[in-house]
Design a protein around this motif. Structure first.
Motif: not given
Length: 396
Positions: A366, A369, A372, A354-356
Motif C-alpha cells: 500500500g 506502507d 512503499w 490503502n494500507a495492505d
C-alpha cells in the motif's frame, strides 16, 4: 547488454558519416567503425537509448472511488510509474482493504455473442473515467479483457464451457471474440471515440489474464493457437498503426509465459511474463527469454512479479510469519534489480491505494506502507535504466 558495450556502440553510431569527417579523425573513426562492424552482428536487435519503466496492476481498479483513484495515481506518479494494468471482472465487495464502488461483469448473466444490449457496460464506463484521471498523471492503462480467474470461478463462460471446452470449441471462441470486439469498439463516454483509437490513454490490450494457467504447461503448449487467434481478433480491430500494443497476459512462470508460437504470431506485439519464483527472478534466468524475443522481433515485459510478505517460498505466499521490513525490502531490491538488470520493464503486483490488510496471497504494497518507499525508489531507478525494448512511443 553491458553498459560498457552500449556506450561504445552509441559513440560509434552518433559519429557523422565517414565521408564528412576531417582527415585527422579518419583513423580513429575507421577503428570505431571496425569495432561496430564486429559488434553489430551480435547485437543486431540493440535499442540505443531505450530505457525500462515500471508500473502496477490493480485488478479491481474500475471500482475505485474518486479519492482512492487520486491516492493511487498520485502515488504511482511519485514513483515514476507509467502503466496501470486493469481487469474487467466484476467485483461486489471490499478488495484488499479497499472500499470499492461495486460493479458487475461485462457479461453478467449470459454469453452475449455480440448482442450489444446484452452487455453491461458499467465496468467500461468506470474505466472511461479512470483512464482520463490516469492520463493527467502521465499513466496509461493495460486493459485485460477477461481472466482465467473469472473463468475458473464460474462466470458465464465457465458455467457453460468450463476451463477446457472454452479454449477448445469453436462457439465459445466465436462468442469471446465478439466480447473483445465489443470492448474495442466501446465509445468513450467523454472523449466520444472508441477505445481502439485511444492510444493516448491505452498502452495495450490483452485477451485474458493467464489464459489456460490452471490447465498446466503442457496444455498451454498444445493450445498456443488460442492466444494467437485472439490476438488476430484484437489486431483486426486496431489495425496496423494504432499505437496500442497487443499483449499475451502472461502465465505462471518464465518458461510457461514465453511460448514459441507466440513469438512467431504476427498479431502479437508483446510477450508478457509473470514470475514469482525466486529462481525466475534472476537476471541470468530472464536473459535467455530477452534474447528469444529480440530474435523474433517481439517486445518482452515482466508484467507481474512481487515480493512475498511472509517467510514462505516467494511463489507460495498464502500465509506464514511476516518478514521483517528490512528482509522484505532486501527481496524487493534483489528481484527488481534482477529484472532491471535483464533490461526489462516491469509491473508490480500490486500497489494499493490503502494500507495492505495482509490477507490471502500477499505481495501487495500500500502507498505509505513500510516497504512503499523502497518500491517507489526502485520504480524511479527503472526509468533511468537501459532497456532491451523501446516502449517510448507507447508511454506518456
Amino acid at each position: 547488454m553491458h553498459i560498457r558495450l552500449r556506450n561504445v556502440l552509441e559513440r560509434c553510431i552518433e559519429r557523422p558519416r565517414l565521408a564528412h569527417l576531417p582527415s585527422t579523425s579518419t583513423k580513429t573513426d575507421m577503428r570505431a567503425l571496425a569495432i561496430l562492424g564486429l559488434l553489430l552482428p551480435l547485437q543486431h536487435h540493440l535499442v540505443v537509448g531505450a530505457n525500462t519503466f515500471a508500473g502496477s496492476s490493480l485488478y479491481y481498479a474500475a471500482g475505485l472511488r474518486s479519492d482512492e483513484r487520486t491516492t493511487l495515481l498520485s502515488g504511482m506518479q511519485s514513483a515514476g510509474m507509467k502503466v496501470l494494468r486493469v481487469w474487467l471482472d466484476g467485483q461486489s465487495y471490499t478488495q484488499k482493504g479497499t472500499d470499492i464502488d461495486p460493479f458487475p461483469d461485462l457479461e453478467p448473466t449470459t454469453i452475449c455473442n455480440g448482442v450489444a444490449s446484452c452487455y453491461n457496460d458499467t465496468v467500461l464506463e468506470r474505466l472511461d473515467d479512470l483512464m482520463i484521471d490516469a492520463h493527467s498523471y502521465g499513466i496509461k492503462l493495460i486493459i485485460t479483457m477477461h481472466s482465467f480467474n473469472a473463468l475458473a470461478a464460474g462466470d458465464v463462460y465457465g458455467k457453460e464451457y468450463g476451463t477446457g471446452y472454452f479454449y477448445e470449441q469453436a462457439y465459445p471462441q466465436q462468442a469471446f471474440d465478439a466480447r473483445l470486439v465489443h470492448i474495442l469498439n466501446h465509445v468513450h463516454t467523454t472523449l466520444g471515440k472508441p477505445w481502439k483509437e485511444l492510444n493516448q490513454y491505452i498502452f495495450g490490450f490483452e485477451a485474458e489474464n493467464e489464459a489456460m494457467i490452471g490447465k498446466g504447461q503442457e496444455y498451454i503448449q498444445q493450445h498456443q493457437q488460442w492466444q494467437c487467434d485472439r490476438a488476430n481478433t484484437i489486431h483486426g480491430q486496431l489495425g496496423d498503426n494504432s499505437g496500442i500494443l497487443v499483449m499475451t497476459g502472461g502465465e505462471s512462470w518464465l518458461s510457461e509465459s514465453v511460448q514459441p508460437d507466440w513469438l512467431s504470431c504476427d498479431a502479437l506485439d508483446v510477450i508478457s511474463i509473470h514470475a514469482y519464483g525466486a529462481g525466475d527472478l534472476e537476471t541470468s534466468a530472464i536473459q535467455p527469454y530477452v534474447e528469444q524475443a529480440q530474435a523474433a522481433g517481439k517486445k518482452l515485459i515482466m508484467e507481474e512479479w512481487g515480493a512475498c510478505y511472509y517467510d514462505t517460498e516467494n511463489n507460495d505466499c498464502p500465509s506464514g510469519t511476516p518478514l521483517s521490513v528490512s528482509a522484505r525490502n532486501a527481496n524487493l531490491k534483489s528481484f527488481a534489480n534482477a529484472i532491471t538488470g535483464a533490461e526489462l520493464a516491469w509491473l508490480y503486483w500490486e500497489v494499493l491505494p490503502n494500507a495492505d490488510p495482509h490477507n490471502g496471497y500477499d505481495y501487495e504494497i500500500g502507498i505509505g506502507d513500510p516497504s512503499w518507499s523502497t518500491l517507489q525508489g526502485l520504480a524511479q531507478e527503472a526509468l533511468q535504466a537501459p532497456g532491451a525494448f523501446d516502449f517510448s512511443a507507447y508511454l506518456l
